[in-house]
Motif scaffolding. Structure first.
Motif, PDB file in Angstrom:
ATOM      1  N   MET A   1     -56.795 -16.706 108.231  1.00  9.17           N
ATOM      2  CA  MET A   1     -58.288 -16.390 107.533  1.00  9.17           C
ATOM      3  C   MET A   1     -58.208 -15.379 107.950  1.00  9.17           C
ATOM      4  SD  MET A   1     -61.831 -19.276 108.913  1.00  9.17           S
ATOM      5  CE  MET A   1     -61.930 -20.167 107.734  1.00  9.17           C
ATOM      6  N   HIS A   2     -58.902 -14.279 106.869  1.00  9.38           N
ATOM      7  CA  HIS A   2     -59.636 -12.963 107.044  1.00  9.38           C
ATOM      8  C   HIS A   2     -60.538 -13.211 107.927  1.00  9.38           C
ATOM      9  CE1 HIS A   2     -60.223  -9.080 105.523  1.00  9.38           C
ATOM     10  NE2 HIS A   2     -59.622  -9.521 105.724  1.00  9.38           N
ATOM     11  N   PHE A   3     -60.355 -11.472 108.726  1.00  4.89           N
ATOM     12  CA  PHE A   3     -61.243 -11.533 109.666  1.00  4.89           C
ATOM     13  C   PHE A   3     -62.468 -11.658 109.191  1.00  4.89           C
ATOM     14  CE2 PHE A   3     -64.659  -8.036 111.535  1.00  4.89           C
ATOM     15  CZ  PHE A   3     -64.723  -9.206 113.157  1.00  4.89           C
ATOM     16  N   SER A   4     -62.895 -11.266 107.574  1.00  7.17           N
ATOM     17  CA  SER A   4     -64.602 -11.368 107.488  1.00  7.17           C
ATOM     18  C   SER A   4     -64.860 -12.441 107.170  1.00  7.17           C
ATOM     19  CB  SER A   4     -63.999 -10.207 106.054  1.00  7.17           C
ATOM     20  OG  SER A   4     -63.701 -10.564 105.005  1.00  7.17           O
ATOM     21  N   ASP A   5     -64.024 -13.619 106.398  1.00  7.29           N
ATOM     22  CA  ASP A   5     -64.532 -14.384 106.370  1.00  7.29           C
ATOM     23  C   ASP A   5     -64.539 -15.741 108.155  1.00  7.29           C
ATOM     24  OD1 ASP A   5     -63.328 -14.437 104.031  1.00  7.29           O
ATOM     25  OD2 ASP A   5     -61.712 -15.180 104.083  1.00  7.29           O
ATOM     26  N   THR A   6     -64.171 -15.155 108.937  1.00  6.43           N
ATOM     27  CA  THR A   6     -64.543 -16.406 109.913  1.00  6.43           C
ATOM     28  C   THR A   6     -66.286 -15.011 110.772  1.00  6.43           C
ATOM     29  OG1 THR A   6     -62.494 -16.152 111.025  1.00  6.43           O
ATOM     30  CG2 THR A   6     -63.630 -15.635 112.792  1.00  6.43           C
ATOM     31  N   LYS A   7     -65.722 -13.901 109.966  1.00 12.25           N
ATOM     32  CA  LYS A   7     -66.810 -13.783 110.543  1.00 12.25           C
ATOM     33  C   LYS A   7     -68.481 -14.279 109.940  1.00 12.25           C
ATOM     34  CE  LYS A   7     -69.947  -9.481 111.386  1.00 12.25           C
ATOM     35  NZ  LYS A   7     -69.983  -7.398 110.672  1.00 12.25           N
ATOM     36  N   LYS A  12     -72.448 -17.884 109.306  1.00 15.19           N
ATOM     37  CA  LYS A  12     -73.468 -19.575 108.499  1.00 15.19           C
ATOM     38  C   LYS A  12     -74.162 -19.941 109.347  1.00 15.19           C
ATOM     39  CE  LYS A  12     -70.870 -18.464 104.283  1.00 15.19           C
ATOM     40  NZ  LYS A  12     -69.662 -19.026 103.116  1.00 15.19           N
ATOM     41  N   MET A  13     -72.606 -20.491 109.757  1.00 15.33           N
ATOM     42  CA  MET A  13     -72.874 -21.439 111.535  1.00 15.33           C
ATOM     43  C   MET A  13     -74.419 -20.840 112.627  1.00 15.33           C
ATOM     44  SD  MET A  13     -69.184 -21.439 112.328  1.00 15.33           S
ATOM     45  CE  MET A  13     -69.531 -22.984 114.177  1.00 15.33           C
ATOM     46  N   ASP A  14     -74.539 -19.327 113.025  1.00 20.82           N
ATOM     47  CA  ASP A  14     -75.555 -19.314 113.501  1.00 20.82           C
ATOM     48  C   ASP A  14     -76.765 -19.510 112.992  1.00 20.82           C
ATOM     49  OD1 ASP A  14     -75.043 -18.188 115.107  1.00 20.82           O
ATOM     50  OD2 ASP A  14     -74.471 -15.854 115.154  1.00 20.82           O
ATOM     51  N   ALA A  15     -76.719 -19.149 111.383  1.00 18.15           N
ATOM     52  CA  ALA A  15     -77.997 -19.766 110.594  1.00 18.15           C
ATOM     53  C   ALA A  15     -78.248 -21.726 110.655  1.00 18.15           C
ATOM     54  CB  ALA A  15     -77.994 -19.362 109.157  1.00 18.15           C
ATOM     55  N   MET A  16     -77.034 -22.017 110.648  1.00 18.38           N
ATOM     56  CA  MET A  16     -77.959 -23.033 110.854  1.00 18.38           C
ATOM     57  C   MET A  16     -78.251 -24.324 111.850  1.00 18.38           C
ATOM     58  SD  MET A  16     -74.086 -24.709 108.214  1.00 18.38           S
ATOM     59  CE  MET A  16     -74.964 -27.075 108.531  1.00 18.38           C
ATOM     60  N   ILE A  17     -77.624 -22.881 112.912  1.00 18.57           N
ATOM     61  CA  ILE A  17     -77.957 -23.699 114.303  1.00 18.57           C
ATOM     62  C   ILE A  17     -79.405 -23.345 114.505  1.00 18.57           C
ATOM     63  CG2 ILE A  17     -77.946 -22.957 116.795  1.00 18.57           C
ATOM     64  CD1 ILE A  17     -74.639 -22.756 116.423  1.00 18.57           C
ATOM     65  N   LYS A  37     -74.363 -26.504 120.762  1.00 18.06           N
ATOM     66  CA  LYS A  37     -75.175 -26.502 119.674  1.00 18.06           C
ATOM     67  C   LYS A  37     -74.361 -26.748 118.315  1.00 18.06           C
ATOM     68  CE  LYS A  37     -78.610 -26.406 122.869  1.00 18.06           C
ATOM     69  NZ  LYS A  37     -79.756 -27.969 122.879  1.00 18.06           N
ATOM     70  N   TRP A  38     -73.127 -25.803 118.472  1.00 18.29           N
ATOM     71  CA  TRP A  38     -72.776 -25.895 116.834  1.00 18.29           C
ATOM     72  C   TRP A  38     -72.281 -27.304 116.743  1.00 18.29           C
ATOM     73  CZ3 TRP A  38     -72.713 -25.241 112.228  1.00 18.29           C
ATOM     74  CH2 TRP A  38     -72.180 -25.659 111.349  1.00 18.29           C
ATOM     75  N   ALA A  39     -71.879 -28.228 117.867  1.00 17.28           N
ATOM     76  CA  ALA A  39     -71.711 -29.931 118.218  1.00 17.28           C
ATOM     77  C   ALA A  39     -72.524 -30.473 117.826  1.00 17.28           C
ATOM     78  CB  ALA A  39     -70.871 -30.281 119.276  1.00 17.28           C
ATOM     79  N   GLN A  40     -73.793 -30.219 118.004  1.00 17.42           N
ATOM     80  CA  GLN A  40     -75.199 -30.953 117.925  1.00 17.42           C
ATOM     81  C   GLN A  40     -74.946 -30.726 116.252  1.00 17.42           C
ATOM     82  OE1 GLN A  40     -77.865 -29.177 120.105  1.00 17.42           O
ATOM     83  NE2 GLN A  40     -77.532 -30.217 122.234  1.00 17.42           N
ATOM     84  N   VAL A  41     -74.897 -29.570 115.734  1.00 13.88           N
ATOM     85  CA  VAL A  41     -75.384 -29.488 113.901  1.00 13.88           C
ATOM     86  C   VAL A  41     -73.949 -30.544 113.290  1.00 13.88           C
ATOM     87  CG1 VAL A  41     -75.152 -28.138 112.524  1.00 13.88           C
ATOM     88  CG2 VAL A  41     -76.689 -27.232 114.830  1.00 13.88           C
ATOM     89  N   PHE A  53     -74.519 -32.382 103.888  1.00  9.78           N
ATOM     90  CA  PHE A  53     -73.628 -31.527 105.169  1.00  9.78           C
ATOM     91  C   PHE A  53     -72.955 -32.892 105.721  1.00  9.78           C
ATOM     92  CE2 PHE A  53     -76.716 -28.439 104.082  1.00  9.78           C
ATOM     93  CZ  PHE A  53     -76.647 -27.269 104.109  1.00  9.78           C
ATOM     94  N   LYS A  54     -73.142 -33.906 105.078  1.00  7.67           N
ATOM     95  CA  LYS A  54     -71.219 -34.540 105.809  1.00  7.67           C
ATOM     96  C   LYS A  54     -70.323 -34.191 105.427  1.00  7.67           C
ATOM     97  CE  LYS A  54     -71.049 -39.941 106.041  1.00  7.67           C
ATOM     98  NZ  LYS A  54     -71.828 -41.111 106.011  1.00  7.67           N
ATOM     99  N   GLY A  55     -69.244 -34.433 107.023  1.00  6.90           N
ATOM    100  CA  GLY A  55     -67.997 -33.896 106.827  1.00  6.90           C
ATOM    101  C   GLY A  55     -68.859 -32.297 106.492  1.00  6.90           C
ATOM    102  N   LEU A  56     -69.231 -31.608 107.098  1.00  7.95           N
ATOM    103  CA  LEU A  56     -69.131 -29.985 106.805  1.00  7.95           C
ATOM    104  C   LEU A  56     -67.433 -29.903 107.561  1.00  7.95           C
ATOM    105  CD1 LEU A  56     -70.802 -27.502 106.585  1.00  7.95           C
ATOM    106  CD2 LEU A  56     -71.613 -28.214 108.713  1.00  7.95           C
ATOM    107  N   GLN A  57     -67.607 -28.416 106.964  1.00  5.40           N
ATOM    108  CA  GLN A  57     -66.302 -27.675 107.733  1.00  5.40           C
ATOM    109  C   GLN A  57     -66.093 -26.754 107.544  1.00  5.40           C
ATOM    110  OE1 GLN A  57     -62.907 -29.649 108.500  1.00  5.40           O
ATOM    111  NE2 GLN A  57     -64.147 -31.511 107.608  1.00  5.40           N
ATOM    112  N   LEU A  58     -66.102 -25.853 108.534  1.00  7.96           N
ATOM    113  CA  LEU A  58     -66.513 -24.510 108.312  1.00  7.96           C
ATOM    114  C   LEU A  58     -65.751 -24.229 109.973  1.00  7.96           C
ATOM    115  CD1 LEU A  58     -70.154 -23.284 108.427  1.00  7.96           C
ATOM    116  CD2 LEU A  58     -68.410 -23.387 106.492  1.00  7.96           C
TER     117      LEU A  58
END
Length: 58
Positions: A1-7, A12-17, A37-41, A53-58
């Motif tokens: 995974m490229h660094f920019s993809d990770t960032k 996106k994860m922050d936005a969802m939280i 909190k991410w585990a809760q999302v 969002f069922k089966g969310l993969q990030l």
């Protein structure tokens, strides 16, 4: 995974939280709390509570 993809995924994860758990600045949480909190999302997504969002993969 490229660094920019990770960032990008973390942003996106922050936005969802922030949106689903009503936490205004999740990037300021300690890492352990942020992970909880991410585990809760993920749990809500897996149960279908967040809509399509069922089966969310990030």
């Amino acid at each position: 995974m490229h660094f920019s993809d990770t960032k990008d995924n973390v942003l996106k994860m922050d936005a969802m939280i922030s949106h689903f758990l009503h936490i205004p600045f999740p990037e300021e949480l300690p890492d352990t709390v942020w992970a909880q909190k991410w585990a809760q999302v993920k749990f809500l997504a897996d149960k279908g509570i967040l809509g399509n969002f069922k089966g969310l993969q990030l």
